[in-house]
Design a protein around this motif. Structure first.
Motif, PDB file in Angstrom:
ATOM      1  N   PRO A 123       0.592  -1.256   0.043  1.00 42.79           N
ATOM      2  CA  PRO A 123       0.086   0.113  -0.146  1.00 42.79           C
ATOM      3  C   PRO A 123       0.733   1.290  -0.080  1.00 42.79           C
ATOM      4  CG  PRO A 123      -0.742  -1.587   1.499  1.00 42.79           C
ATOM      5  CD  PRO A 123       0.560  -2.095   1.279  1.00 42.79           C
ATOM      6  N   LYS A 124       0.403   2.236  -0.734  1.00 42.27           N
ATOM      7  CA  LYS A 124       1.205   3.620  -0.676  1.00 42.27           C
ATOM      8  C   LYS A 124       0.255   4.356   0.271  1.00 42.27           C
ATOM      9  CE  LYS A 124       4.009   2.232  -3.924  1.00 42.27           C
ATOM     10  NZ  LYS A 124       3.642   0.763  -4.209  1.00 42.27           N
ATOM     11  N   ILE A 125       0.756   4.845   1.079  1.00 45.21           N
ATOM     12  CA  ILE A 125       0.152   5.547   1.985  1.00 45.21           C
ATOM     13  C   ILE A 125       0.365   7.175   2.154  1.00 45.21           C
ATOM     14  CG2 ILE A 125      -0.520   3.514   3.421  1.00 45.21           C
ATOM     15  CD1 ILE A 125       1.514   4.329   5.439  1.00 45.21           C
ATOM     16  N   ALA A 126      -0.387   8.015   2.409  1.00 44.81           N
ATOM     17  CA  ALA A 126      -0.050   9.502   2.554  1.00 44.81           C
ATOM     18  C   ALA A 126      -1.206  10.095   3.536  1.00 44.81           C
ATOM     19  CB  ALA A 126       0.053  10.057   1.128  1.00 44.81           C
ATOM     20  N   MET A 127      -1.349  11.526   3.413  1.00 44.28           N
ATOM     21  CA  MET A 127      -2.354  12.488   4.174  1.00 44.28           C
ATOM     22  C   MET A 127      -2.321  13.618   3.439  1.00 44.28           C
ATOM     23  SD  MET A 127      -0.530  13.997   7.587  1.00 44.28           S
ATOM     24  CE  MET A 127       0.466  12.656   8.168  1.00 44.28           C
ATOM     25  N   SER A 128      -3.478  14.090   3.367  1.00 40.79           N
ATOM     26  CA  SER A 128      -3.987  15.508   2.954  1.00 40.79           C
ATOM     27  C   SER A 128      -4.237  16.229   4.160  1.00 40.79           C
ATOM     28  CB  SER A 128      -5.213  15.365   1.868  1.00 40.79           C
ATOM     29  OG  SER A 128      -6.448  15.044   2.621  1.00 40.79           O
ATOM     30  N   ILE A 129      -3.951  17.525   3.928  1.00 38.61           N
ATOM     31  CA  ILE A 129      -4.048  18.547   4.967  1.00 38.61           C
ATOM     32  C   ILE A 129      -4.704  19.876   4.361  1.00 38.61           C
ATOM     33  CG2 ILE A 129      -2.652  20.144   6.422  1.00 38.61           C
ATOM     34  CD1 ILE A 129      -0.806  17.523   5.236  1.00 38.61           C
ATOM     35  N   GLU A 130      -6.031  20.172   4.713  1.00 34.13           N
ATOM     36  CA  GLU A 130      -6.951  20.981   4.264  1.00 34.13           C
ATOM     37  C   GLU A 130      -6.986  22.332   5.291  1.00 34.13           C
ATOM     38  OE1 GLU A 130     -11.423  21.742   2.190  1.00 34.13           O
ATOM     39  OE2 GLU A 130     -10.999  19.938   3.084  1.00 34.13           O
ATOM     40  N   ASN A 131      -6.872  23.203   4.823  1.00 30.04           N
ATOM     41  CA  ASN A 131      -7.328  24.536   5.565  1.00 30.04           C
ATOM     42  C   ASN A 131      -8.921  24.881   5.399  1.00 30.04           C
ATOM     43  OD1 ASN A 131      -7.729  26.962   6.821  1.00 30.04           O
ATOM     44  ND2 ASN A 131      -5.907  28.177   5.905  1.00 30.04           N
ATOM     45  N   THR A 132      -9.802  24.588   6.206  1.00 31.31           N
ATOM     46  CA  THR A 132     -11.124  24.714   6.113  1.00 31.31           C
ATOM     47  C   THR A 132     -11.616  25.974   6.510  1.00 31.31           C
ATOM     48  OG1 THR A 132     -11.790  23.498   8.356  1.00 31.31           O
ATOM     49  CG2 THR A 132     -11.527  22.175   6.219  1.00 31.31           C
ATOM     50  N   GLY A 133     -10.808  26.919   7.120  1.00 36.19           N
ATOM     51  CA  GLY A 133     -11.003  28.215   7.599  1.00 36.19           C
ATOM     52  C   GLY A 133     -10.901  29.203   6.587  1.00 36.19           C
ATOM     53  N   SER A 134     -11.534  30.394   6.948  1.00 35.60           N
ATOM     54  CA  SER A 134     -11.387  31.374   6.045  1.00 35.60           C
ATOM     55  C   SER A 134     -10.342  32.392   6.010  1.00 35.60           C
ATOM     56  CB  SER A 134     -12.896  32.372   6.317  1.00 35.60           C
ATOM     57  OG  SER A 134     -12.379  32.922   7.817  1.00 35.60           O
ATOM     58  N   LYS A 135      -9.142  32.041   6.728  1.00 30.30           N
ATOM     59  CA  LYS A 135      -7.950  32.768   6.580  1.00 30.30           C
ATOM     60  C   LYS A 135      -6.789  31.780   6.600  1.00 30.30           C
ATOM     61  CE  LYS A 135     -10.152  36.619   8.327  1.00 30.30           C
ATOM     62  NZ  LYS A 135     -10.100  37.771   7.686  1.00 30.30           N
ATOM     63  N   SER A 136      -5.745  32.314   6.063  1.00 30.23           N
ATOM     64  CA  SER A 136      -4.597  31.738   5.790  1.00 30.23           C
ATOM     65  C   SER A 136      -3.881  31.365   7.236  1.00 30.23           C
ATOM     66  CB  SER A 136      -3.522  32.267   4.844  1.00 30.23           C
ATOM     67  OG  SER A 136      -3.004  33.439   5.407  1.00 30.23           O
ATOM     68  N   CYS A 137      -3.200  30.220   7.353  1.00 29.93           N
ATOM     69  CA  CYS A 137      -2.564  30.032   8.615  1.00 29.93           C
ATOM     70  C   CYS A 137      -1.204  29.246   8.360  1.00 29.93           C
ATOM     71  CB  CYS A 137      -3.378  29.172   9.631  1.00 29.93           C
ATOM     72  SG  CYS A 137      -4.041  27.664   8.902  1.00 29.93           S
ATOM     73  N   HIS A 138      -0.420  29.094   9.224  1.00 33.80           N
ATOM     74  CA  HIS A 138       0.828  28.252   9.110  1.00 33.80           C
ATOM     75  C   HIS A 138       0.756  27.232  10.178  1.00 33.80           C
ATOM     76  CE1 HIS A 138       3.360  30.055  12.399  1.00 33.80           C
ATOM     77  NE2 HIS A 138       2.556  31.141  12.151  1.00 33.80           N
ATOM     78  N   MET A 139       1.795  26.065   9.706  1.00 39.33           N
ATOM     79  CA  MET A 139       1.907  25.020  10.809  1.00 39.33           C
ATOM     80  C   MET A 139       2.955  24.157  10.410  1.00 39.33           C
ATOM     81  SD  MET A 139      -1.307  22.434   9.742  1.00 39.33           S
ATOM     82  CE  MET A 139      -0.795  21.475  11.087  1.00 39.33           C
ATOM     83  N   ASP A 140       3.727  23.686  11.505  1.00 37.21           N
ATOM     84  CA  ASP A 140       4.621  22.672  10.964  1.00 37.21           C
ATOM     85  C   ASP A 140       4.330  21.313  10.359  1.00 37.21           C
ATOM     86  OD1 ASP A 140       7.107  21.229  11.064  1.00 37.21           O
ATOM     87  OD2 ASP A 140       7.546  21.570  13.282  1.00 37.21           O
ATOM     88  N   LEU A 141       4.593  21.199   9.190  1.00 39.94           N
ATOM     89  CA  LEU A 141       4.384  19.973   8.513  1.00 39.94           C
ATOM     90  C   LEU A 141       5.530  19.098   8.317  1.00 39.94           C
ATOM     91  CD1 LEU A 141       1.722  21.437   5.906  1.00 39.94           C
ATOM     92  CD2 LEU A 141       1.317  20.097   8.137  1.00 39.94           C
TER      93      LEU A 141
END
Length: 231
Positions: A123-141
């Motif tokens: 299996p090839k596994i991964a993840m998606s990260i979606e910003n569901t808010g109305s503003k941009s933001c930053h995080m450690d990925l």
């Protein structure tokens, strides 16, 4: 005075007059230069020392691949007006524009290349990260923050953290409505633990067995897992 007006000597009077005019002209030039220097010092505007504006320091540098989407740096604001209050941000579940992403602003989803795999397929596994808010933001990925977990029933079979070495940090800005996807990795269908990193690991059961992939980044975990079958 008669000698001044009527030069006496072996040369013609015109020669002496030319010499006197040359000397007087040189003296006049020196006087003019001195006056200009004195006046220039008194009226010149003071020089201004140039100051270089400081360059923005990057939040972090990482050698691991970034999520598969272009990510812009966090925008800076030149306005002195205060931003949204903390209570207002908490109420709608999103951070202020350019702030650190909050739990209510990010939706994580496990990603699989297939829903069922043959006996020799990994299996090839991964993840998606979606910003569901109305503003941009930053995080450690970075890889140090990402965790992919495979379980069956109540039992955990494999985790990307068990034998990870050299995890990295990578601060990424996610625009409002943007979805990033991490590079896929292959699960070798073995059971992992922190004590089997340098030895062979037992294979998990196939033959139609059902497994689930769940993902997390930092303190944010996917709400649902993704089911798949190993034949």
């Amino acid at each position: 005075m008669s000698s001044f007006r009527h030069p006496v000597g072996p040369q013609k009077p015109g020669v002496y007059w030319r010499r006197r005019l040359t000397v007087l002209g040189a003296v006049a030039i020196v006087v003019i230069v001195v006056v200009l220097i004195v006046v220039g010092r008194g009226n010149g505007a003071p020089s201004v020392a140039a100051s270089g504006s400081p360059s923005a320091s990057p939040r972090a540098a990482a050698s691991s691949p970034a999520p598969a989407a272009s990510a812009s740096s966090a925008p800076s604001s030149g306005s002195s007006s205060p931003g949204p209050s903390a209570s207002a941000s908490a109420a709608d579940g999103s951070a202020a524009d350019g702030d650190t992403c909050g739990k209510g602003q990010i939706a994580l989803k496990p990603v699989l290349d297939k829903s069922a795999y043959g006996p020799t397929e990994d299996p090839k596994i991964a993840m998606s990260i979606e910003n569901t808010g109305s503003k941009s933001c930053h995080m450690d990925l970075g890889s140090a923050q990402q965790v992919l977990t495979i379980s069956s029933g109540e039992e955990q079979y494999w985790s990307s953290k068990d034998c990870q070495t050299g995890g990295t940090n990578q601060d990424v800005t996610i625009k409002a409505g943007q979805t990033l996807t991490t590079p896929a990795i292959a699960w070798d269908r073995t059971r992992s633990s922190t004590t089997t990193c340098d030895s062979s690991r037992p294979s998990v059961t196939g033959g139609g067995a059902s497994y689930h992939l769940q993902v997390s980044v930092g303190n944010i975990t996917s709400a649902d897992s993704a089911q798949f079958i190993l034949n």
